[in-house]
Design an enzyme around this catalytic site. Structure first.
Site, PDB file in Angstrom:
ATOM      1  N   PRO A 197      -5.705   4.334   1.544  1.00  8.02           N
ATOM      2  CG  PRO A 197      -4.669   3.725  -0.031  1.00  8.02           C
ATOM      3  CD  PRO A 197      -5.193   4.587  -0.048  1.00  8.02           C
ATOM      4  CG  ASP A 198      -3.657   2.307   7.403  1.00  8.98           C
ATOM      5  OD1 ASP A 198      -2.548   2.005   6.917  1.00  8.98           O
ATOM      6  OD2 ASP A 198      -4.675   2.666   8.567  1.00  8.98           O
ATOM      7  N   GLY A 199      -4.139  -0.514   6.235  1.00 13.02           N
ATOM      8  CA  GLY A 199      -4.116  -2.164   6.416  1.00 13.02           C
ATOM      9  C   GLY A 199      -4.739  -2.761   5.354  1.00 13.02           C
TER      10      GLY A 199
ATOM     11  CB  THR B 287      -1.035  -0.025   1.264  1.00 16.69           C
ATOM     12  OG1 THR B 287      -1.880  -1.001   1.567  1.00 16.69           O
ATOM     13  CG2 THR B 287      -2.192   1.148   1.224  1.00 16.69           C
TER      14      THR B 287
ATOM     15  CB  ALA C 251      -8.280  -0.657   6.744  1.00 12.92           C
TER      16      ALA C 251
END
Length: 142
Positions: A44-46, A11, A58
């Protein structure tokens, strides 16, 4: 990682992009390529990958988790009552329990008042199980 261990996903939160890499048998990541440009709102994260190769992302400041198929097409979205979704992980004996972490960091006082569950842990059941996590030993890094 993809279920077959041949693709690594990464990401770029601020760039709102997800990259894919080929993984060689020795663990080297090669052939970086743009895989997904995420949709607004949010960053966008994890991520987590399920047994079918679905990529769960996420969306921080996006109040949702997006699910993409292995081709990078958006196939589903799960909305949350909080803005900052940070990570999804699969658990439980059958790996069909999704656990979702959230954050209140960066929310204004008004936003915190509107999102009293921010910073909480959420859970739901999935049709497709997740993947068991990869483990390594520090002895393997020598």
């Amino acid at each position: 990682m993809s279920p077959d261990g041949k693709t690594l996903y990464h990401t770029d939160t601020l760039g709102k992009k997800i990259y894919a890499f080929d993984v060689l048998p020795d663990g080297t990541a090669t052939r970086k390529r743009l895989f997904i440009v995420t949709q607004a709102p949010g960053h966008p994260d994890g991520m987590a990958v399920d047994a079918d190769g679905g990529i769960w992302v996420a969306m921080f400041r996006g109040a949702r988790i997006d699910r993409y198929n292995p081709a990078g097409e958006l196939v589903g979205t799960i909305a949350f009552p909080v803005s900052n979704i940070t990570k999804l992980a699969f658990g439980g004996a059958d790996l069909r329990s999704a656990f979702v972490t959230t954050a209140w960091k960066g929310l204004s006082e008004d936003e915190r008042a509107r999102e009293p569950l921010a910073g909480g842990l959420f859970t739901f059941r999935t049709d497709t199980p997740g993947l068991a996590q990869h483990t390594i030993s520090l002895q393997d890094i020598v």
